[in-house]
Design a protein around this motif. Structure first.
Motif, PDB file in Angstrom:
ATOM      1  N   UNK A   1       0.804   5.565  -0.418  1.00  0.00           N
ATOM      2  CA  UNK A   1       0.050   6.788  -0.600  1.00  0.00           C
ATOM      3  C   UNK A   1       0.844   7.709  -1.511  1.00  0.00           C
TER       4      UNK A   1
ATOM      5  N   UNK B   1     -13.173   2.701   1.336  1.00  0.00           N
ATOM      6  CA  UNK B   1     -13.826   1.648   0.551  1.00  0.00           C
ATOM      7  C   UNK B   1     -15.234   1.431   1.077  1.00  0.00           C
TER       8      UNK B   1
ATOM      9  N   UNK C   1      -6.665  10.707   5.230  1.00  0.00           N
ATOM     10  CA  UNK C   1      -5.492  11.361   4.640  1.00  0.00           C
ATOM     11  C   UNK C   1      -4.618  10.307   3.942  1.00  0.00           C
ATOM     12  N   UNK C   2      -4.597   9.110   4.536  1.00  0.00           N
ATOM     13  CA  UNK C   2      -3.758   8.045   3.971  1.00  0.00           C
ATOM     14  C   UNK C   2      -4.442   7.352   2.800  1.00  0.00           C
ATOM     15  N   UNK C   3      -5.728   6.991   2.975  1.00  0.00           N
ATOM     16  CA  UNK C   3      -6.372   6.147   1.939  1.00  0.00           C
ATOM     17  C   UNK C   3      -7.149   6.966   0.914  1.00  0.00           C
ATOM     18  N   UNK C   4      -7.287   8.256   1.114  1.00  0.00           N
ATOM     19  CA  UNK C   4      -8.126   9.040   0.197  1.00  0.00           C
ATOM     20  C   UNK C   4      -9.571   8.772   0.530  1.00  0.00           C
TER      21      UNK C   4
ATOM     22  N   UNK D   1      -6.898  11.088   9.937  1.00  0.00           N
ATOM     23  CA  UNK D   1      -5.608  10.477   9.597  1.00  0.00           C
ATOM     24  C   UNK D   1      -5.794   9.382   8.549  1.00  0.00           C
ATOM     25  N   UNK D   2      -6.798   8.537   8.789  1.00  0.00           N
ATOM     26  CA  UNK D   2      -7.011   7.408   7.870  1.00  0.00           C
ATOM     27  C   UNK D   2      -7.397   7.912   6.485  1.00  0.00           C
TER      28      UNK D   2
ATOM     29  N   UNK E   1      -3.926   6.466  -3.800  1.00  0.00           N
ATOM     30  CA  UNK E   1      -3.373   5.269  -3.159  1.00  0.00           C
ATOM     31  C   UNK E   1      -3.006   4.211  -4.201  1.00  0.00           C
TER      32      UNK E   1
ATOM     33  N   UNK F   1      -0.708   4.089   9.997  1.00  0.00           N
ATOM     34  CA  UNK F   1      -1.910   3.542   9.376  1.00  0.00           C
ATOM     35  C   UNK F   1      -1.604   2.783   8.085  1.00  0.00           C
TER      36      UNK F   1
ATOM     37  N   UNK G   1       0.868  -1.171   0.000  1.00  0.00           N
ATOM     38  CA  UNK G   1       0.000   0.000   0.000  1.00  0.00           C
ATOM     39  C   UNK G   1       0.904   1.220   0.000  1.00  0.00           C
TER      40      UNK G   1
END
Lengths: 375, 529
Positions: A86, B75, B69-72, B66-67, A90, A339, A84
């Motif tokens: 970023x 899902x 920001x990381x995953x866009x 935060x999440x 992603x 994360x 994964x």
């Protein structure tokens, strides 16, 4: 306690009465010179606070595996490795490897297959030019795990080195390429076993027994893993980072309690990290990999009130780079854990439900004897 | 394509996993490709989640930040519960499914043409145009009038939920079709109502009771004298009732009224009963077969009875009018009769409504068996506003007896009942359970929701939980009057209806404007100097 026959018949309470004090003193050491001296060392090394870092292109790699023991004496296994990262969007990648092996030391061999896949996925991730790549675990542990993972232990027969070279040249592919474990791939594994059999026979002049062939095959499987790790470490200086949530290592404080436990107990609740320590990573002698690597080790608490993490960075990094890395990890951490690693763990997980799904698709309703017990 | 059926479906219910980007809506209809046919289902619940955010320990939104920001974008996943409503064959509904849909079966949004066919008026005739599907404003929902009359109707919602508008729409449609309806308007909400159709007629009538037509039981209810609570008084009431009726038949009632010096219409039977009792109590009474004979220790009971009759006559004098005729005499085809009960107390309301309901049922029965009332207009729908007050769960009223009789027998004789209430829990459950058709608008009170759910077969727990979030005029419609349950946006009543929501601000501003524009003298005059 009745001792009519002269033999004891203890209750657990009786056993505990005698051992309670010693056990509690070991688990919760009180004061004493050792405690105070230790505390001062920890406080001296601990750096409070983590400033924000500016790294954005962070990749994360994780792997997973699961296996089921078949009643036929064989093991079906699934390993996976995922990425994964970023970027502006992603980026995700996942690769599974499904195979069958005999039950000879199968747990270690499946773990070896998973590790190989993780390392190869990390190698590929470097092509995406990440600022840092996170991996779950410890490079030091990955390199030294060979002691248990190969049935030869440290004592590797001399002829194995020649076998290794012969195997690599006759398979026709480099062992460190691709995304899966070449030595575990079903067709290659069959060829590998034949090759090992003929090489051993040639070496000894007599047909080898089955166990000897199995030991040699397991050794080659492990070799693939270490060779790939060597390649990864050689390319990932100051980029590759291994993060462990749990660790029994004592290499930082050299105390009877693990480093992580000491940090957890004696560094309070606030974010911070230990002054970095540089360690030497050496591959086991039997691997034939003579090169060593410097690993920067620290323990850090990324968020208030959370458990510390063990952090290894390949190469020797400056304080400024370390702060940049830790600040970036803290900025992306949820409950004190980056994360990206959490996300990739979810992507790659090979759970029981996946194994059951696989069993159903392979028409193997009775995948192990346990189903008969209703488990 | 919306999604596919998940494992563990039943012939009644199934779960659907939605395709990415598809958002099924509660109340929408879906078609499921089953083994050899297609099933029609209704979405009764939708659950949505995001894989990355599904952790119980993320108790601060900062973690979400935060999440994300990381995953866009996370899902998304959606899971819908589908309630089966029928099997489709050549676009027609042919009963309920007997087997569950296969796992993995494709689920599609039901085509609008299919739904238009299902909600079209029955048998190619006219239907009651109630509104449009909440999730499909291109599908008009019609109610089957035959089923509405014969299986009765309950309209349930909180105050301001849209009950009165729904009732007005139904009544307008009935009148437009030439139907007959009577509305018992407890709060004078419908006074001044008019219908937007040329042949429709609305008549608001004041409640009147001809005391001469009251049965002994009806009189007892009015006087609060029954065999159970006052047996002696009831026995003397019965005797006085018989005497007065006989005197009325023999045209001698006025003679007794004069003797008792009672100022009343010459043929007022209730006044006649008062005269009979009053003369019976007289010290210098003569021997008279029409007067009451009683032992001296019963004198107190008879005096109480006399006081009650006197009280009722003076209190209800406006309503009790001999030869005033019956309220049901006003019924006619294409006409809505509104009985304005706003100024009556609950006792008299009970007697007026109960008596009228009994009269409707009796006349419909006699017409059916060919024993008179040939011109009595049937089928007729009787609508009871504030039904929880008239047919309470806690006591047996005269109206509840009459309503129970119609609920049981009305179907055979063409008498339908419509109960309207904002407190379903306080409604008599026996009577409510026989209102097979239901229009359920916004219901907030948990007890009421639970009660509605128990009384409504189709309503799942999940759908019940949506009742508080329905907007004004949005309703769950169930029962044989619609072929399948529906979530409907009830249309706005086209005519004029009294009793719309209070517009306090507008009224105050207008009043203030008038006060300020009046000259000071006018103002002081208006307040008396």
């Amino acid at each position: 306690m009745k001792v009519e026959s002269g033999l004891p018949f203890e209750t657990i309470e009786e056993a505990l009465v005698g051992a309670r004090e010693r056990i509690t003193s070991l688990i919760f050491p009180r004061g004493g010179m050792e405690g105070e001296a230790l505390l001062s060392v920890i406080r001296r090394e601990w750096r409070s606070g983590i400033e924000d870092g500016g790294l954005e292109r962070i990749g994360a790699i994780d792997g997973s595996s699961n296996s089921d023991y078949l009643t036929l004496g064989q093991v079906i296994f699934v390993t996976s490795a995922s990425l994964f990262m970023r970027d502006s969007e992603p980026v995700v990648a996942r690769k599974y490897q499904i195979g069958v092996m005999d039950d000879f030391h199968y747990r270690d061999r499946v773990a070896s297959c998973r590790e190989t896949m993780e390392v190869k996925m990390a190698l590929r991730s470097l092509d995406l030019r990440p600022e840092i790549v996170l991996m779950d675990g410890s490079f030091l542990a990955m390199a030294s795990r060979g002691l248990w993972a190969t049935p030869y232990g440290w004592k590797v027969p001399h002829h194995m080195r020649r076998i290794l070279m012969a195997v690599e040249s006759s398979l026709g592919v480099g062992l460190t390429g691709g995304l899966i474990s070449i030595t575990h791939q079903i067709d290659t594994a069959r060829r590998l076993e034949e090759l090992v059999r003929s090489l051993l026979e040639e070496e000894k002049g007599t047909p080898p027994d089955k166990d000897e062939i199995r030991r040699a095959v397991a050794f080659v499987e492990r070799y693939e893993s270490l060779l790939s790790l060597n390649r990864l470490l050689s390319q990932g200086e100051r980029v590759l980072i291994a993060i462990a949530k749990r660790s029994g290592s004592r290499s930082y404080f050299n105390h009877r309690l693990p480093d992580m436990e000491l940090v957890r107990r004696y560094t309070g609740q606030e974010p911070g990290y230990l002054a970095p320590k540089v360690l030497e990573l050496r591959f086991p002698d039997y691997s034939g990999i003579g090169r060593g690597y410097r690993i920067t080790l620290t323990y850090a608490r990324l968020e208030r009130g959370t458990n510390p993490l063990r952090i290894e960075i390949v190469g020797e990094v400056s304080d400024q780079r370390l702060e940049e890395i830790l600040g970036s990890l803290a900025g992306f951490s949820v409950k004190g854990y980056p994360y990206h690693l959490r996300r990739v763990h979810e992507l790659t997980k090979v759970g029981r439900d996946l194994m059951m799904h696989l069993a159903k698709n392979l028409m193997m309703p009775e995948i192990s004897g346990r189903e008969r017990l209703g488990e | 394509m919306l999604g596919r059926i998940a494992p563990n479906s039943t012939p009644i219910q199934a779960e659907m996993i939605a395709y990415s980007g598809m958002v099924p809506k509660v109340g929408d209809y879906v078609v499921i490709d089953s083994d050899e046919s297609q099933l029609l289902g209704m979405i009764s619940g939708v659950v949505r989640g995001a894989l990355e955010l599904e952790r119980g320990d993320l108790l601060q939104a900062n973690y979400y930040d935060t999440i994300l920001k990381v995953v866009g974008s996370p899902s998304d996943w959606l899971k819908a519960t589908i309630r089966m409503v029928g099997v489709l064959s050549n676009g027609e509904l042919v009963g309920l499914p007997r087997a569950p849909p296969p796992t993995g079966a494709l689920v599609r949004r039901a085509p609008a043409d299919l739904l238009r066919g299902i909600f079209a008026p029955p048998h190619g005739r006219e239907g009651i145009r109630l509104g449009r599907l909440l999730t499909r404003d291109d599908v008009v929902v019609h109610l089957d009038p035959d089923e509405l009359i014969s299986r009765h109707l309950a309209v349930l919602a909180v105050t301001g939920g849209g009950k009165s508008n729904s009732v007005a729409v139904i009544l307008e449609e009935i009148a437009r079709m030439g139907g007959v309806a009577i509305l018992f308007d407890v709060h004078s909400e419908y006074t001044g109502m008019s219908l937007d159709c040329p042949h429709c007629q609305v008549e608001t009538v004041d409640p009147v009771l001809d005391p001469n037509t009251l049965t002994l039981e009806e009189l007892g209810n009015l006087l609060r004298v029954s065999y159970d609570n006052a047996p002696k008084q009831f026995i003397y009431l019965k005797a006085a009732y018989r005497s007065a009726r006989e005197l009325l038949i023999r045209e001698r009632l006025s003679e007794y009224l004069d003797r008792a010096d009672i100022d009343a219409e010459r043929d007022d039977m209730l006044a006649g009963m008062q005269a009979v009792i009053q003369l019976s109590l007289s010290r210098d009474r003569e021997e008279d077969r029409y007067l009451l004979n009683f032992p001296s220790n019963d004198r107190g009971s008879i005096e109480s009875l006399l006081a009650k009759i006197d009280f009722v006559r003076s209190k209800y004098g406006r309503v009790l009018k001999p030869a005033a005729g019956e309220l049901v005499d006003h019924l006619n085809y294409g006409k809505l009769v509104i009985v304005d009960l706003g100024q009556l107390d609950s006792d008299l309301t009970d007697v007026v409504v109960g008596k009228t309901l009994y009269t409707i049922l009796m006349r419909a029965k006699l017409r059916r068996i060919g024993r008179g009332y040939d011109d009595f207009p049937v089928p007729v729908l009787a609508v009871l506003e504030e039904a929880h007050a008239l047919i309470p769960s806690t006591e047996r009223t005269y109206t509840s007896s009459a309503a129970a009789s119609i609920a049981k027998e009305g179907r055979k004789f063409g008498v339908g009942l419509c109960l309207v209430s904002q407190r379903p829990k306080r409604l008599n459950s026996d009577v409510l359970s026989q209102m097979v058709n239901k229009i359920i608008l916004r219901v907030v009170e948990p007890d009421d929701q639970a009660y509605v759910r128990r009384a409504t077969e189709f309503l799942s727990e999940e759908m019940t939980s949506y009742l508080p979030s329905l907007n004004v005029g949005e309703a769950v419609v169930v029962g044989p009057m619609v072929r399948i349950p529906a979530l409907v946006k009830v249309r706005l009543f086209a005519g004029k209806r009294g009793g719309e929501s209070l517009r306090a601000y507008d009224m105050w501003r207008e009043g203030l404007r008038r006060r300020l524009s009046a000259s000071p003298d006018e103002y002081y005059d208006s307040i008396g100097g």
